[in-house]
Design an enzyme around this catalytic site. Structure first.
Site, PDB file in Angstrom:
ATOM      1  N   TYR A  83     -16.294   8.407 -11.989  1.00  0.00           N
ATOM      2  CA  TYR A  83     -15.895   9.648 -11.301  1.00  0.00           C
ATOM      3  C   TYR A  83     -17.121  10.399 -10.795  1.00  0.00           C
ATOM      4  O   TYR A  83     -17.146  10.903  -9.680  1.00  0.00           O
ATOM      5  CB  TYR A  83     -15.107  10.539 -12.268  1.00  0.00           C
ATOM      6  CG  TYR A  83     -14.449  11.719 -11.583  1.00  0.00           C
ATOM      7  CD1 TYR A  83     -13.112  11.645 -11.179  1.00  0.00           C
ATOM      8  CD2 TYR A  83     -15.152  12.894 -11.332  1.00  0.00           C
ATOM      9  CE1 TYR A  83     -12.504  12.710 -10.539  1.00  0.00           C
ATOM     10  CE2 TYR A  83     -14.550  13.969 -10.683  1.00  0.00           C
ATOM     11  CZ  TYR A  83     -13.222  13.876 -10.291  1.00  0.00           C
ATOM     12  OH  TYR A  83     -12.623  14.919  -9.650  1.00  0.00           O
ATOM     13  N   ASP A 117     -22.218  15.011  15.930  1.00  0.00           N
ATOM     14  CA  ASP A 117     -21.012  14.249  15.616  1.00  0.00           C
ATOM     15  C   ASP A 117     -21.431  12.805  15.887  1.00  0.00           C
ATOM     16  O   ASP A 117     -21.524  12.374  17.035  1.00  0.00           O
ATOM     17  CB  ASP A 117     -19.868  14.689  16.528  1.00  0.00           C
ATOM     18  CG  ASP A 117     -18.620  13.836  16.353  1.00  0.00           C
ATOM     19  OD1 ASP A 117     -18.708  12.772  15.683  1.00  0.00           O
ATOM     20  OD2 ASP A 117     -17.564  14.198  16.892  1.00  0.00           O
ATOM     21  N   PHE A 127     -14.948  16.004  20.647  1.00  0.00           N
ATOM     22  CA  PHE A 127     -13.792  15.126  20.400  1.00  0.00           C
ATOM     23  C   PHE A 127     -12.574  15.966  19.969  1.00  0.00           C
ATOM     24  O   PHE A 127     -12.721  17.072  19.462  1.00  0.00           O
ATOM     25  CB  PHE A 127     -14.146  14.083  19.331  1.00  0.00           C
ATOM     26  CG  PHE A 127     -13.016  13.123  19.082  1.00  0.00           C
ATOM     27  CD1 PHE A 127     -12.628  12.226  20.070  1.00  0.00           C
ATOM     28  CD2 PHE A 127     -12.331  13.122  17.884  1.00  0.00           C
ATOM     29  CE1 PHE A 127     -11.561  11.358  19.858  1.00  0.00           C
ATOM     30  CE2 PHE A 127     -11.262  12.256  17.670  1.00  0.00           C
ATOM     31  CZ  PHE A 127     -10.881  11.373  18.657  1.00  0.00           C
ATOM     32  N   ASP A 128     -11.380  15.418  20.171  1.00  0.00           N
ATOM     33  CA  ASP A 128     -10.127  16.169  19.929  1.00  0.00           C
ATOM     34  C   ASP A 128     -10.016  16.765  18.535  1.00  0.00           C
ATOM     35  O   ASP A 128      -9.584  17.903  18.371  1.00  0.00           O
ATOM     36  CB  ASP A 128      -8.903  15.265  20.142  1.00  0.00           C
ATOM     37  CG  ASP A 128      -9.091  14.349  21.313  1.00  0.00           C
ATOM     38  OD1 ASP A 128      -9.388  14.867  22.399  1.00  0.00           O
ATOM     39  OD2 ASP A 128      -8.994  13.122  21.125  1.00  0.00           O
ATOM     40  N   LYS A 180     -16.307   3.925  12.744  1.00  0.00           N
ATOM     41  CA  LYS A 180     -16.842   3.410  14.014  1.00  0.00           C
ATOM     42  C   LYS A 180     -18.107   2.586  13.723  1.00  0.00           C
ATOM     43  O   LYS A 180     -18.018   1.455  13.283  1.00  0.00           O
ATOM     44  CB  LYS A 180     -17.138   4.579  14.962  1.00  0.00           C
ATOM     45  CG  LYS A 180     -15.910   5.144  15.666  1.00  0.00           C
ATOM     46  CD  LYS A 180     -15.130   6.063  14.807  1.00  0.00           C
ATOM     47  CE  LYS A 180     -14.087   6.842  15.581  1.00  0.00           C
ATOM     48  NZ  LYS A 180     -13.305   7.710  14.676  1.00  0.00           N
ATOM     49  N   ALA A 203     -20.392   9.644  15.026  1.00  0.00           N
ATOM     50  CA  ALA A 203     -19.525   8.473  14.833  1.00  0.00           C
ATOM     51  C   ALA A 203     -20.114   7.197  15.450  1.00  0.00           C
ATOM     52  O   ALA A 203     -20.049   6.133  14.867  1.00  0.00           O
ATOM     53  CB  ALA A 203     -18.142   8.755  15.425  1.00  0.00           C
ATOM     54  N   HIS A 232       0.861  13.691  21.659  1.00  0.00           N
ATOM     55  CA  HIS A 232       0.707  12.317  22.165  1.00  0.00           C
ATOM     56  C   HIS A 232       1.030  11.252  21.122  1.00  0.00           C
ATOM     57  O   HIS A 232       1.418  10.150  21.461  1.00  0.00           O
ATOM     58  CB  HIS A 232      -0.701  12.105  22.735  1.00  0.00           C
ATOM     59  CG  HIS A 232      -1.808  12.293  21.754  1.00  0.00           C
ATOM     60  ND1 HIS A 232      -2.191  13.537  21.301  1.00  0.00           N
ATOM     61  CD2 HIS A 232      -2.605  11.406  21.121  1.00  0.00           C
ATOM     62  CE1 HIS A 232      -3.177  13.383  20.441  1.00  0.00           C
ATOM     63  NE2 HIS A 232      -3.451  12.114  20.307  1.00  0.00           N
TER      64      HIS A 232
HETATM   65  N1  F0G Z   1     -15.686  12.334  16.367  1.00  0.00           N
HETATM   66  C1  F0G Z   1     -15.566  11.384  17.317  1.00  0.00           C
HETATM   67  C2  F0G Z   1     -16.558  11.327  18.422  1.00  0.00           C
HETATM   68  C3  F0G Z   1     -14.491  10.490  17.271  1.00  0.00           C
HETATM   69  O1  F0G Z   1     -14.366   9.573  18.227  1.00  0.00           O
HETATM   70  C4  F0G Z   1     -13.570  10.572  16.198  1.00  0.00           C
HETATM   71  C5  F0G Z   1     -12.428   9.663  16.116  1.00  0.00           C
HETATM   72  C6  F0G Z   1     -13.759  11.572  15.225  1.00  0.00           C
HETATM   73  C7  F0G Z   1     -14.829  12.432  15.340  1.00  0.00           C
HETATM   74  C8  F0G Z   1     -12.819  11.733  14.066  1.00  0.00           C
HETATM   75  O2  F0G Z   1     -13.022  10.730  13.150  1.00  0.00           O
HETATM   76  O3  F0G Z   1     -10.867   9.450  13.118  1.00  0.00           O
HETATM   77  O4  F0G Z   1     -12.540   9.256  11.261  1.00  0.00           O
HETATM   78  O5  F0G Z   1     -11.215  11.309  11.527  1.00  0.00           O
HETATM   79  N2  F0G Z   1     -12.051   8.910  17.055  1.00  0.00           N
HETATM   80  C9  F0G Z   1     -11.000   7.904  17.037  1.00  0.00           C
HETATM   81  C10 F0G Z   1     -10.834   7.334  18.424  1.00  0.00           C
HETATM   82  C11 F0G Z   1      -9.732   8.331  16.420  1.00  0.00           C
HETATM   83  O6  F0G Z   1      -9.869   6.570  18.624  1.00  0.00           O
HETATM   84  O7  F0G Z   1     -11.655   7.594  19.293  1.00  0.00           O
HETATM   85  P1  F0G Z   1     -11.833  10.159  12.214  1.00  0.00           P
END
Ligand code: F0G
Length: 458
Positions: free
Chosen positions: A72, A215, A124-125, A258, A217, A450
């Site tokens: 843990y 960010d 990102f969204d 990613k 990823a 979506h």
């Molecule tokens: N930042 C970026 C640039 C991303 O592309 C994503 C996720 C996230 C943050 C969030 O990360 O999914 O691990 O919570 N992108 C995916 C896509 C979902 O299809 O581009 P997560």
């Protein structure tokens, strides 16, 4: 003769995928409400919905799983991951989280308050979602070149320094808790940010006393593009480049799904102990204790191994060349795609592809459905459905670009699959004149529509 390009790995385990008939697909997509998220994976032949969590782990990653320490607190897997993150990013402090958006949730809980302003490059969204959920605002400062689809510009992820400075001048420091630089920038097509730009952003941010977070990823793909395109980096190791990149940041959020080539996982990296301590309490609250935060020990081990593999030049060259191999076939036929090609995906300009479909009829979604019907290839809409309705007026927000994203999972498909995808899209392109009608919404959710929207053909 020059030796041809070949993948930097061979295949040890395979998974069957199933072709289907057009009649079957017509039935399935109708039952799915013309929403590709609603398809079952066995109704898909090649799945380009996302490159997130869909990569193939290596033999070494599978082996690392067996060595996971599930204690843990204070597990060796945690320290293994901590040392790896320090080696690749230079950050001394980190918190594991279950994925990227969880990292955003924890970090923003510590840093962002109502009314704040967070400048960045096409957030990102989920990043934007977590900002707006806190009644703060994301301001996009991306360079205008990002919108010139077919014009070459090496770093379409860059921040426009004038746009950024205008924001830093307009609002007081107390209202700008951080600047977010997304590397590579997913929303503009997996486009890189140059080292010069990262450095300039950090210098400006320091002058205004504002922290910079990446960010990250797809940070390794960004480093590869720097090596390919930026003067002075052509002979550098990828990890030398990543270390310099992160030297221009105070911290990072990571979706490990990613560039770290694992199916689930994330983390936050910090340069400063006080940021780490502030965020730790939220990590414990939302994710788990600070030495596991939503991840099992075995998964932290596989992630540490994946971070090393994801920052190897030969792997990155294989991956990014494959994406370009697909892009080249489409571009040769006159299909407008974001150019130069991004790291993780080909972004097809759906408005240029289907000029006869009205914007009210969801152009990129229409194209995604056509590609699926043609071939069983699942892609994803990054257009009006994703942009959603204006929360105040309830009207659709029509983004400047309607993208069809073909996201390529890591180490999963071969170039024969790329040929198949290209042929399928080219077939649709050749009959594009006959596609004049799009889709209409039958049912939609109030938020993030979506994922669950149901549509019908017009
Ligand atoms: N930042 C970026 C640039 C991303 O592309 C994503 C996720 C996230 C943050 C969030 O990360 O999914 O691990 O919570 N992108 C995916 C896509 C979902 O299809 O581009 P997560």
């Amino acid at each position: 003769m020059d030796l041809p390009f070949a993948e930097s790995y061979k295949i040890k385990a395979v998974e069957s995928i199933k072709k289907s008939t057009r009649e079957e697909r017509e039935q399935w997509i109708k039952s799915a409400g013309y929403n590709l998220f609603n398809l079952k994976s066995n109704q898909v032949f090649i799945d380009l919905l996302t490159d997130s969590g869909t990569g193939a782990m290596s033999d070494k990653q599978w082996a690392a799983l067996m060595m996971g320490d599930e204690s843990y607190a204070g597990a060796s897997s945690y320290y293994n991951l901590k040392n790896t993150i320090r080696d690749i990013t230079g950050f001394d402090y980190f918190l594991p989280t279950h994925q990227g958006r969880a990292a955003e949730n924890v970090l923003f809980s510590a840093l962002i308050k109502e009314g704040d302003i967070i400048p960045g490059n096409a957030h990102f969204d989920t990043t934007k979602g977590h900002i707006e959920y806190r009644k703060a605002s994301a301001i996009d400062c991306t360079v205008d070149e990002a919108n010139h689809t077919e014009e070459y510009f090496p770093f379409k992820g860059n921040l426009d320094l004038e746009k950024l400075e205008a924001v830093l001048k307009k609002y007081p420091k107390s209202q700008i808790p951080l600047i977010i630089v997304t590397v590579t920038c997913n929303s503009t097509g997996g486009q890189p940010v140059s080292m010069e730009n990262m450095k300039a952003v950090k210098e400006m941010a320091d002058r205004y006393g504002i922290p910079v977070f990446f960010d990250a990823a797809r940070f390794a793909e960004n480093a590869y593009f720097i090596r390919e395109r930026e003067k002075g980096y052509e002979n550098k190791e990828i990890r030398e480049i990543t270390r310099e990149m992160f030297s221009y940041a105070d911290g990072m959020t990571m979706s490990s799904k990613k560039d770290a080539i694992v199916n689930m996982g994330g983390f936050i990296g910090f340069r400063h102990k006080d940021d780490f301590e502030k965020a730790s309490q939220f990590n414990i609250l939302f994710e788990g204790y600070i030495t596991y935060g939503g991840m099992s020990g075995r998964d932290m081990n596989a992630l540490a191994q994946g971070l090393y593999e994801g920052t190897e030049y030969d792997y990155l060259n294989t991956r990014i060349s494959q994406v370009a191999y697909l892009g080249e076939q489409l571009r040769e036929k006159g299909i407008a795609v974001q150019y130069p090609y991004g790291g993780h995906a080909i972004f097809v300009d759906a408005k240029a592809f289907l000029p006869k479909v009205a914007k009210e009829e969801y152009v990129a979604q229409t194209l995604a459905v056509e590609l699926y019907l043609e071939s069983g290839v699942r892609s994803v809409e990054i257009g009006t459905l994703l942009a959603d309705r204006d929360p105040n007026t309830g009207e659709n927000r029509y983004p400047e670009k309607e993208w069809l994203r073909l996201a390529i999972p890591r180490r999963v498909y071969t170039n024969n699959h790329m040929d198949y995808i290209a042929a399928a899209l080219i077939n649709v392109f050749e009959r594009r004149e006959s596609i004049t009608k799009g889709l209409r919404i039958v049912k939609e959710a109030a938020l993030l529509r979506h994922f669950t929207v149901e549509l019908d053909k017009i």
